[in-house]
Design an enzyme around this catalytic site. Structure first.
Site, PDB file in Angstrom:
ATOM      1  N   CYS A  11     -48.721 -66.910  -2.802  1.00  0.00           N
ATOM      2  CA  CYS A  11     -50.637 -65.768  -2.305  1.00  0.00           C
ATOM      3  C   CYS A  11     -51.470 -65.764  -3.023  1.00  0.00           C
ATOM      4  O   CYS A  11     -53.135 -66.030  -2.312  1.00  0.00           O
ATOM      5  CB  CYS A  11     -49.653 -64.287  -1.973  1.00  0.00           C
ATOM      6  SG  CYS A  11     -48.135 -63.998  -1.146  1.00  0.00           S
ATOM      7  N   CYS A  14     -57.215 -57.242  -0.378  1.00  0.00           N
ATOM      8  CA  CYS A  14     -56.971 -56.197  -2.119  1.00  0.00           C
ATOM      9  C   CYS A  14     -57.169 -55.403  -1.898  1.00  0.00           C
ATOM     10  O   CYS A  14     -56.479 -54.770  -3.298  1.00  0.00           O
ATOM     11  CB  CYS A  14     -58.436 -57.596  -2.746  1.00  0.00           C
ATOM     12  SG  CYS A  14     -58.122 -59.135  -1.908  1.00  0.00           S
TER      13      CYS A  14
END
Lengths: 396, 140
Positions: B34, B103
């Protein structure tokens, strides 16, 4: 701080010659080329001259050049047009590669939804399509082969003349997206048997918003925009006169200096490759030799591309990456995946694209700044830690 | 997409980067495929996080969220660290672009993973205290 623009595959600064040439067409020669009075006719003659300049640069005839808003429009027009011509004859198969620009790939996806079938050719680990694969893919149903001249990310140059000859032999239309190639490598559409070719001005120091489609005479594409008689009635709308004038000047300038610029830019790029290859756990993406002179594309393991770009930006260097974070999607660039890179390697990609405006000092500055940035990112990277641990285990 | 000044500050000069050799809670979350991995090291004494360090592989917002999240929990009792939400992380950074919100989730998860490891090392089942940490997936 030094400023180094190394993203010329994204866009280029407009050249002084182009700026000087286009300003009069916004001021005293502002007329509409369709108007009969002199100020209009001056503009009309300028458009004609630019069309001749583009035709000359490509080895084409003036009547085969259609001005567009840029490369994407030219790609859409050529591909959708060829598909429509094919469909009339019951031919609904198209051939392309896995590494095309999205202007081509997304157009293909739309055609697939409309019932066309598309073959996406592999490009292998060197990023170059095999002519024999093109030959094998062509069937009686094939209405178009569209293969980019040179790739925008990894710069690899495709065997265009061989594919052109093959398509001619097979009686299949051949289009090439030459947005990255025009002005940088020599092109002759007749010698190379190219039926249609897309180009974009801002990739070779013309302005944004202008491009062209070369379409061989005899191929009657459907009209793109209905309206007035501009572009032989195929793409109506008052011409972008300043943009078109600039395109003519820029393509002439680029082609006049093509050998000199090619040699200069390639030498700078090779210096970059040589220096950056000293960084451990790095690799060059795409064929080392058969690529655009200004294209540098490498992956650095254990670092992520967006962080790398922003750190370079803080040092005044403009670059590009094919990481997921910079592509705005979940996956890294389709081009890097197509040449067989793992996701985690592709995330660490860096593209630098040089032009004749760059200098040895620019290259040396990049080579001074890049290794410590990569060291710094690796120092804080758990992925790098994993890579190092795995190596220790392997060595033990 | 543009980052806030705060994000760029934390990206350019991240706080608490590194490793704690004698950490008593270590957590890692994310995966290379990812494009982001966060690893958190905690030194906990008397239920207080006396030191925290991180290592992050990822984009600027992954590094910035790691940095600010470690700032937010350093010197805090565990109970406060457990309350840290990704929303608080985003606010502390003066916002994140929509595509980068994951994030901040990663930062929250990395801290929880480290706390889980701490409890496991103490012989305590972490699930009732920390909860189940969902592995970072592709639903960015």
């Amino acid at each position: 701080m030094r400023y180094v623009y190394a993203d010329n595959a994204a866009t280029t600064p407009v050249s002084k010659k182009v700026v000087d040439a286009i300003i009069p067409y916004m001021t005293e020669h502002f007329g509409n080329p369709s108007s009969l009075y002199e100020v209009g006719q001056v503009a009309s003659r300028a458009v004609t001259k630019a069309r001749q300049q583009v035709a000359t640069a490509l080895g084409a005839e003036e009547r085969e050049i259609f001005f567009t808003s840029g490369g994407s429009e030219a790609d859409n027009w050529a591909i959708k047009g060829a598909a429509a011509l094919g469909a009339k004859k019951g031919k609904k198969h198209l051939i392309t590669t896995k590494i095309e620009h999205h202007a081509v790939l997304h157009t293909m996806a739309t055609l697939e939804k409309e019932g066309f079938t598309v073959t996406y050719l592999d490009v292998y680990d060197n990023g170059i399509v095999k002519v024999e694969d093109v030959e094998k893919a062509i069937t009686d149903e094939t209405c178009l082969v569209t293969i980019m001249y040179a790739n925008n990310e990894i710069g690899t140059i495709q065997p265009i003349a061989e594919i052109g000859a093959l398509c001619k032999k097979k009686g299949v239309l051949f289009h090439t997206d030459a947005v990255q190639a025009v002005g940088h490598v020599k092109i002759d559409v007749k010698e190379q048997n190219i039926d249609m070719l897309s180009l974009s001005g801002h990739k070779f120091h013309a302005t944004k918003g202008v491009g062209a489609l070369y379409c061989r005479k005899g191929i009657v594409l459907p009209n793109l925009i209905e309206g007035g008689a501009q572009e032989r009635g195929k793409r109506a709308g008052t011409e972008n006169v300043p943009g078109i004038v600039g395109l003519g000047v820029a393509i002439t300038e680029a082609c006049e200096n093509i050998d000199e610029n090619h040699a200069k830019v390639k030498a700078l790029r090779d210096r970059l490759f040589e220096g950056a290859s000293k960084i451990s756990h790095s690799r060059i993406n795409g064929d080392r030799e058969n690529r655009l002179p200004g294209n540098f594309s490498m992956c650095f393991e254990g670092v992520e591309g967006e962080s790398l770009l922003l750190m370079l930006d803080m040092k005044g260097i403009c670059a590009s990456s094919g990481s997921a974070c910079t592509s705005g999607s979940l996956d890294p660039s389709h081009v890097l995946l197509a040449i067989g890179l793992k996701h985690e390697v592709a995330h660490g990609s860096l593209r630098l694209s040089l032009s004749e405006n760059n200098t040895e000092e620019d290259v040396d500055y990049i080579l001074e700044v890049l290794p410590p940035i990569i060291d710094r990112l690796r120092e804080m990277s758990p992925l790098w830690e994993h890579i190092m641990e795995a190596e220790k285990v392997n060595q033990a | 997409m543009e980052y806030s000044k705060k994000v760029m500050e934390h990206f350019a000069n991240p706080h608490n980067v590194g490793v704690i050799e004698d950490a008593n809670g270590v957590g890692e979350i994310g995966n290379a495929k990812c494009g982001d991995i966060m690893k958190m090291y905690l030194k906990i004494e008397n239920d207080i996080i006396v030191d925290v360090k991180f290592k992050t592989y990822g984009c600027a917002s992954a590094i910035a969220t790691s940095s600010i999240a470690t700032d937010l929990i350093k010197g805090q009792p565990i109970s406060e660290a457990l309350k840290l939400t990704n929303k608080a992380v985003v606010e502390a950074l003066d916002g994140l672009p929509a595509v980068k919100i994951h994030c901040s989730v990663l930062a929250e998860q990395a801290i929880k993973a480290a706390l889980s490891d701490y409890y496991t090392r103490q012989g305590i089942d972490p699930v009732p205290i920390v909860g189940v940490i969902e592995e970072h997936d592709h639903e960015h």
